[in-house]
Design a protein around this motif. Sequence first.
Motif, PDB file in Angstrom:
ATOM      1  N   TYR A   1      64.600  43.425  -2.440  1.00 23.96           N
ATOM      2  CA  TYR A   1      65.239  42.306  -2.039  1.00 23.96           C
ATOM      3  C   TYR A   1      65.675  41.132  -2.815  1.00 23.96           C
ATOM      4  CZ  TYR A   1      65.071  43.898   2.832  1.00 23.96           C
ATOM      5  OH  TYR A   1      64.719  44.683   3.914  1.00 23.96           O
ATOM      6  N   ALA A   2      64.894  40.884  -3.857  1.00 27.50           N
ATOM      7  CA  ALA A   2      65.180  39.831  -4.863  1.00 27.50           C
ATOM      8  C   ALA A   2      66.349  40.449  -5.882  1.00 27.50           C
ATOM      9  CB  ALA A   2      63.807  39.749  -5.755  1.00 27.50           C
ATOM     10  N   CYS A   3      66.148  41.740  -5.946  1.00 25.27           N
ATOM     11  CA  CYS A   3      67.208  42.512  -7.023  1.00 25.27           C
ATOM     12  C   CYS A   3      68.400  42.410  -6.192  1.00 25.27           C
ATOM     13  CB  CYS A   3      67.008  43.903  -6.945  1.00 25.27           C
ATOM     14  SG  CYS A   3      65.551  44.234  -8.302  1.00 25.27           S
ATOM     15  N   ILE A   4      68.731  42.616  -4.806  1.00 31.20           N
ATOM     16  CA  ILE A   4      69.855  42.362  -3.864  1.00 31.20           C
ATOM     17  C   ILE A   4      70.343  40.899  -4.135  1.00 31.20           C
ATOM     18  CG2 ILE A   4      70.906  42.486  -1.692  1.00 31.20           C
ATOM     19  CD1 ILE A   4      68.841  44.800  -1.075  1.00 31.20           C
ATOM     20  N   PHE A   5      69.633  40.095  -4.109  1.00 30.74           N
ATOM     21  CA  PHE A   5      70.075  38.615  -4.119  1.00 30.74           C
ATOM     22  C   PHE A   5      70.348  38.216  -5.509  1.00 30.74           C
ATOM     23  CE2 PHE A   5      68.743  34.229  -5.269  1.00 30.74           C
ATOM     24  CZ  PHE A   5      69.544  33.643  -3.844  1.00 30.74           C
ATOM     25  N   LEU A   6      69.825  38.745  -6.555  1.00 31.17           N
ATOM     26  CA  LEU A   6      70.271  38.624  -7.760  1.00 31.17           C
ATOM     27  C   LEU A   6      71.554  39.479  -8.213  1.00 31.17           C
ATOM     28  CD1 LEU A   6      66.954  38.568  -9.713  1.00 31.17           C
ATOM     29  CD2 LEU A   6      68.242  36.568  -9.090  1.00 31.17           C
ATOM     30  N   LEU A   7      71.848  40.624  -7.625  1.00 32.21           N
ATOM     31  CA  LEU A   7      72.907  41.228  -8.197  1.00 32.21           C
ATOM     32  C   LEU A   7      74.189  40.847  -7.408  1.00 32.21           C
ATOM     33  CD1 LEU A   7      73.704  43.585 -10.057  1.00 32.21           C
ATOM     34  CD2 LEU A   7      72.930  45.247  -8.329  1.00 32.21           C
TER      35      LEU A   7
ATOM     36  N   MET B   1      82.316  47.719  -5.262  1.00 29.43           N
ATOM     37  CA  MET B   1      81.555  46.961  -4.143  1.00 29.43           C
ATOM     38  C   MET B   1      80.723  48.263  -3.346  1.00 29.43           C
ATOM     39  SD  MET B   1      81.710  43.831  -4.328  1.00 29.43           S
ATOM     40  CE  MET B   1      81.835  44.071  -6.116  1.00 29.43           C
ATOM     41  N   VAL B   2      81.399  49.305  -3.002  1.00 30.14           N
ATOM     42  CA  VAL B   2      80.727  50.384  -2.328  1.00 30.14           C
ATOM     43  C   VAL B   2      79.693  50.921  -3.298  1.00 30.14           C
ATOM     44  CG1 VAL B   2      81.115  52.708  -1.693  1.00 30.14           C
ATOM     45  CG2 VAL B   2      82.957  51.054  -0.919  1.00 30.14           C
ATOM     46  N   LEU B   3      79.933  51.129  -4.561  1.00 26.82           N
ATOM     47  CA  LEU B   3      78.940  51.666  -5.480  1.00 26.82           C
ATOM     48  C   LEU B   3      77.694  50.803  -5.556  1.00 26.82           C
ATOM     49  CD1 LEU B   3      77.770  53.711  -7.600  1.00 26.82           C
ATOM     50  CD2 LEU B   3      79.088  52.180  -9.373  1.00 26.82           C
ATOM     51  N   ILE B   4      77.967  49.264  -5.551  1.00 23.42           N
ATOM     52  CA  ILE B   4      76.836  48.230  -5.606  1.00 23.42           C
ATOM     53  C   ILE B   4      76.123  48.425  -4.351  1.00 23.42           C
ATOM     54  CG2 ILE B   4      76.147  45.915  -5.617  1.00 23.42           C
ATOM     55  CD1 ILE B   4      78.651  45.870  -7.995  1.00 23.42           C
ATOM     56  N   GLY B   5      76.762  48.517  -3.273  1.00 27.43           N
ATOM     57  CA  GLY B   5      76.294  48.449  -1.953  1.00 27.43           C
ATOM     58  C   GLY B   5      75.269  49.918  -1.542  1.00 27.43           C
ATOM     59  N   ILE B   6      75.788  50.834  -2.142  1.00 24.83           N
ATOM     60  CA  ILE B   6      74.865  52.063  -2.015  1.00 24.83           C
ATOM     61  C   ILE B   6      73.545  51.813  -2.923  1.00 24.83           C
ATOM     62  CG2 ILE B   6      74.695  54.592  -2.898  1.00 24.83           C
ATOM     63  CD1 ILE B   6      77.719  54.720  -2.063  1.00 24.83           C
ATOM     64  N   MET B   7      73.831  51.383  -4.180  1.00 26.99           N
ATOM     65  CA  MET B   7      72.447  51.100  -4.876  1.00 26.99           C
ATOM     66  C   MET B   7      71.568  49.960  -4.269  1.00 26.99           C
ATOM     67  SD  MET B   7      74.400  50.513  -8.593  1.00 26.99           S
ATOM     68  CE  MET B   7      72.912  49.718  -9.314  1.00 26.99           C
ATOM     69  N   MET B   8      72.215  49.030  -3.545  1.00 25.31           N
ATOM     70  CA  MET B   8      71.372  48.186  -2.951  1.00 25.31           C
ATOM     71  C   MET B   8      70.819  48.532  -1.426  1.00 25.31           C
ATOM     72  SD  MET B   8      73.561  44.622  -2.777  1.00 25.31           S
ATOM     73  CE  MET B   8      74.021  43.527  -4.016  1.00 25.31           C
ATOM     74  N   LEU B   9      71.452  49.427  -0.785  1.00 28.80           N
ATOM     75  CA  LEU B   9      70.999  50.269   0.304  1.00 28.80           C
ATOM     76  C   LEU B   9      69.659  51.095  -0.157  1.00 28.80           C
ATOM     77  CD1 LEU B   9      70.960  51.215   3.311  1.00 28.80           C
ATOM     78  CD2 LEU B   9      72.620  52.749   2.758  1.00 28.80           C
ATOM     79  N   ALA B  10      69.822  51.665  -1.519  1.00 30.37           N
ATOM     80  CA  ALA B  10      68.712  52.769  -1.955  1.00 30.37           C
ATOM     81  C   ALA B  10      67.664  51.752  -2.226  1.00 30.37           C
ATOM     82  CB  ALA B  10      69.401  53.377  -3.216  1.00 30.37           C
ATOM     83  N   LEU B  11      67.949  50.648  -2.845  1.00 31.37           N
ATOM     84  CA  LEU B  11      66.778  49.834  -2.856  1.00 31.37           C
ATOM     85  C   LEU B  11      65.915  49.278  -1.693  1.00 31.37           C
ATOM     86  CD1 LEU B  11      68.185  47.460  -5.877  1.00 31.37           C
ATOM     87  CD2 LEU B  11      66.283  48.959  -6.070  1.00 31.37           C
ATOM     88  N   MET B  12      66.651  48.801  -0.775  1.00 28.30           N
ATOM     89  CA  MET B  12      66.223  48.479   0.692  1.00 28.30           C
ATOM     90  C   MET B  12      65.483  49.824   1.262  1.00 28.30           C
ATOM     91  SD  MET B  12      68.948  46.246   2.222  1.00 28.30           S
ATOM     92  CE  MET B  12      68.256  45.798   3.706  1.00 28.30           C
ATOM     93  N   VAL B  13      65.838  51.076   1.209  1.00 30.55           N
ATOM     94  CA  VAL B  13      65.218  52.135   1.792  1.00 30.55           C
ATOM     95  C   VAL B  13      64.077  52.489   1.048  1.00 30.55           C
ATOM     96  CG1 VAL B  13      65.263  54.522   2.019  1.00 30.55           C
ATOM     97  CG2 VAL B  13      67.275  53.121   2.714  1.00 30.55           C
ATOM     98  N   LEU B  14      63.990  52.390  -0.213  1.00 28.84           N
ATOM     99  CA  LEU B  14      62.891  52.546  -1.079  1.00 28.84           C
ATOM    100  C   LEU B  14      61.788  51.698  -0.670  1.00 28.84           C
ATOM    101  CD1 LEU B  14      64.212  53.653  -4.506  1.00 28.84           C
ATOM    102  CD2 LEU B  14      63.038  54.998  -3.040  1.00 28.84           C
ATOM    103  N   GLY B  15      62.224  50.265  -0.664  1.00 34.56           N
ATOM    104  CA  GLY B  15      61.222  49.200  -0.352  1.00 34.56           C
ATOM    105  C   GLY B  15      60.801  49.164   1.034  1.00 34.56           C
ATOM    106  N   GLY B  16      61.768  49.669   1.874  1.00 32.80           N
ATOM    107  CA  GLY B  16      60.856  49.807   3.178  1.00 32.80           C
ATOM    108  C   GLY B  16      60.176  51.070   3.314  1.00 32.80           C
ATOM    109  N   ALA B  17      60.373  52.459   2.703  1.00 26.37           N
ATOM    110  CA  ALA B  17      59.573  53.370   2.883  1.00 26.37           C
ATOM    111  C   ALA B  17      58.260  53.088   2.191  1.00 26.37           C
ATOM    112  CB  ALA B  17      60.393  54.532   2.051  1.00 26.37           C
ATOM    113  N   GLY B  18      58.340  52.430   1.114  1.00 20.27           N
ATOM    114  CA  GLY B  18      57.025  51.810   0.390  1.00 20.27           C
ATOM    115  C   GLY B  18      56.316  50.942   1.348  1.00 20.27           C
ATOM    116  N   LEU B  19      56.866  50.172   2.079  1.00 24.51           N
ATOM    117  CA  LEU B  19      56.137  49.232   2.914  1.00 24.51           C
ATOM    118  C   LEU B  19      55.461  50.279   4.021  1.00 24.51           C
ATOM    119  CD1 LEU B  19      55.331  46.225   3.516  1.00 24.51           C
ATOM    120  CD2 LEU B  19      57.282  46.007   4.995  1.00 24.51           C
TER     121      LEU B  19
END
Length: 320
Positions: A188-194, A148-166
Amino acid sequence: MGYIQHQTQPLYRRRTFSDKFSDTSDFITANWRVLLKMLTITILPVSAIQALNLNGLMSNVYGSVNDGAGSAASIITGLAINYGSLMVFGLIATVLFISIVYAVMRLYHATGNDGTPPHPELGSMTFAQFRPYMMRQMRPAWKSIGAMVLIGIMMLALMVLGGAGLAASSSKSNIEDGVFAIMMLAAYACIFLLMPPAMMAIPVYSFEKTGFWAGLKKGIVYGFKTWRGVVAVMFVFGIIIGFVGGFLSLPWMILNMLKAYFVADGSTSLAFVNTIWYNFITYLFGILYIYVSYIGYAAMLVALAYQYGHAHEVIDGEDF
């Protein structure tokens, strides 16, 4: 009350959603005494410590309102200590209730060579008798936390990348704005799916002898191939847990809101909300809120286990 003598449904079988819900209800009905006993012995002390940290966080907030920026360093230190302690003891409590719930489920669904349950008086088990079974589930529970920690880190990275892009898109053209917005939505869709499939790794680790990566892979495969079922289970039990937990959190929230109001207002009633009795009652309600939340998520673990048993039969079609 222990087992319902082999009216118990096997763990590994195909289930409709109503079957998952009824099997979860049957399990809790048959084993609520042993579950409540073991969870109370282990989780309640942790909840008491976490309630201290939770009230400590609120005290830091009151301090920031009352003292202003002059005590910024002490406020930040207090927030870090209390929040860090909440996280550490939250991990410990999570490992404990995963271990307890799935130890009881393994005992509940076990059968001897003659087809009868080897532990027919499960409800009368003492903690000393139950502890070895709980300890065997500790290692799988820690694997679950690691996943769960590993997946949480991946999700956080996705959110940071998305936020930085925005954020970067604010200085770009309209076309580039759209591209970056789409990237953030995709994150965010990846987070919801994963997230739902990732939850299936918890029962996989708990009911199978498997390595970390093999268990994570299998859990995600099971989750994706039965995605709607996982989401339905998490959604329904999430609503139930949220409703009960939200209701029981009201006294704690009201007491803290009153204290925050009097602190901000500088009211003469401030002395009352700072009394030992007011703080002690707030503390007790905090323990109740945290403890019941853990009990609720234990029920969700049971439902996820039956979803796992269904996924196993749908995908692999064999018994262990």
